[in-house]
Design a protein around this motif. Structure first.
Motif, PDB file in Angstrom:
ATOM      1  N   ALA A  48       0.833  -1.205   0.000  1.00 49.02           N
ATOM      2  CA  ALA A  48       0.000   0.000   0.000  1.00 49.02           C
ATOM      3  C   ALA A  48       0.867   1.254   0.000  1.00 49.02           C
ATOM      4  N   GLY A  49       0.558   2.159  -0.903  1.00 49.65           N
ATOM      5  CA  GLY A  49       1.287   3.419  -0.976  1.00 49.65           C
ATOM      6  C   GLY A  49       2.626   3.343  -1.678  1.00 49.65           C
ATOM      7  N   VAL A  55      -4.015  -0.526  -6.281  1.00 50.55           N
ATOM      8  CA  VAL A  55      -5.148   0.398  -6.226  1.00 50.55           C
ATOM      9  C   VAL A  55      -4.862   1.645  -7.050  1.00 50.55           C
ATOM     10  N   ARG A  56      -3.609   2.064  -7.097  1.00 52.10           N
ATOM     11  CA  ARG A  56      -3.242   3.242  -7.883  1.00 52.10           C
ATOM     12  C   ARG A  56      -3.463   3.024  -9.375  1.00 52.10           C
ATOM     13  N   ARG A  57      -3.238   1.805  -9.838  1.00 54.10           N
ATOM     14  CA  ARG A  57      -3.350   1.521 -11.269  1.00 54.10           C
ATOM     15  C   ARG A  57      -4.771   1.159 -11.688  1.00 54.10           C
ATOM     16  N   TRP A  61     -11.214  -1.773  -9.525  1.00 58.22           N
ATOM     17  CA  TRP A  61     -11.194  -3.184  -9.131  1.00 58.22           C
ATOM     18  C   TRP A  61     -10.985  -3.363  -7.628  1.00 58.22           C
ATOM     19  N   PHE A  62     -10.841  -2.265  -6.909  1.00 60.91           N
ATOM     20  CA  PHE A  62     -10.523  -2.335  -5.478  1.00 60.91           C
ATOM     21  C   PHE A  62     -11.501  -1.509  -4.654  1.00 60.91           C
ATOM     22  N   GLY A 114      -4.904   0.773   0.441  1.00 60.32           N
ATOM     23  CA  GLY A 114      -4.125   1.303  -0.668  1.00 60.32           C
ATOM     24  C   GLY A 114      -4.704   2.567  -1.274  1.00 60.32           C
ATOM     25  N   GLY A 115      -4.069   3.021  -2.341  1.00 63.43           N
ATOM     26  CA  GLY A 115      -4.534   4.202  -3.068  1.00 63.43           C
ATOM     27  C   GLY A 115      -3.675   5.422  -2.802  1.00 63.43           C
ATOM     28  N   ASP A 116      -3.892   6.449  -3.618  1.00 63.97           N
ATOM     29  CA  ASP A 116      -3.147   7.705  -3.468  1.00 63.97           C
ATOM     30  C   ASP A 116      -3.680   8.505  -2.295  1.00 63.97           C
TER      31      ASP A 116
END
Length: 199
Positions: A48-49, A55-57, A61-62, A114-116
């Motif tokens: 994550a991160g 999740v960033r891409r 789907w998340f 996850g994620g930005d």
């Protein structure tokens, strides 16, 4: 965190749990909890991160809440007595069970964590909901297994306890590890959201 998660995963699959724990069902449940409630969050925290955060891409789907329902279906499905027997008695069934536990566990945890950062407040809020929903269904399933008046699973193996006692210990393991892990994740994520809101 990623190496530690891989180590826990290897230990869950390779450790002689049946020789250490009082019964075969308790050993199987310990393996299951090691995969979804200990290794999976560690693996998710490890990516994550980072540039490897999926999740960033592909954020669509998340989505944490729908993913939590996928995990619910898989966990409850594999605890149906007939499917549990398939996983206990065939190598393919065991591989499918453990693979789906790992995939759904990592998928859920990375969806929540996850994620930005600049777009993650809403995702984290949904992650809290998803983790708490999972804690609730793990609690319910663990209680149903532990409090059942008769053995639900035909688990055979060297054991000093009855099949019902073995099942009760397995249910208690799910309550103590699974429910608590997801609850702790939801609470920690909530605390993070509060800190960010105050900043």
């Amino acid at each position: 965190m990623l190496p530690l998660g891989l180590l826990v995963l290897a230990a869950a699959w390779a450790a002689p749990l049946a020789d250490v724990l009082p019964g075969p069902f308790a050993a199987h449940m310990t393996m299951h909890m090691g995969v979804v409630a200990v290794a999976a969050p560690m693996l998710a925290l490890g990516v994550a991160g980072t540039p490897f955060d999926p999740v960033r891409r592909a954020p669509r789907w998340f989505a944490p809440v729908p993913v939590s329902f996928v995990e619910l279906v898989l966990v409850w499905g594999w605890h149906a007595p007939a499917l549990h027997q398939v996983a206990r008695q065939t190598a393919l069934g065991f591989a499918l069970e453990q693979g789906s536990f790992l995939a759904s566990g990592v998928w859920l945890w990375v969806s929540a964590l996850g994620g930005d950062d600049h777009r993650s407040a809403n995702r984290r809020g949904l992650g809290v909901v998803a983790l708490l929903l999972t804690s609730m269904h793990m609690t319910l399933l663990g209680a149903l297994v532990a409090l059942a008046p008769r053995p639900l699973y035909a688990c055979h193996g060297a054991s000093s306890i009855t099949p019902l006692e073995d099942q009760q210990i397995g249910g208690a393991i799910m309550l103590a590890v699974g429910a608590v892990s997801y609850l702790a994740g939801g609470v920690a994520l909530s605390a993070r959201l509060v800190r960010e809101a105050r900043a």
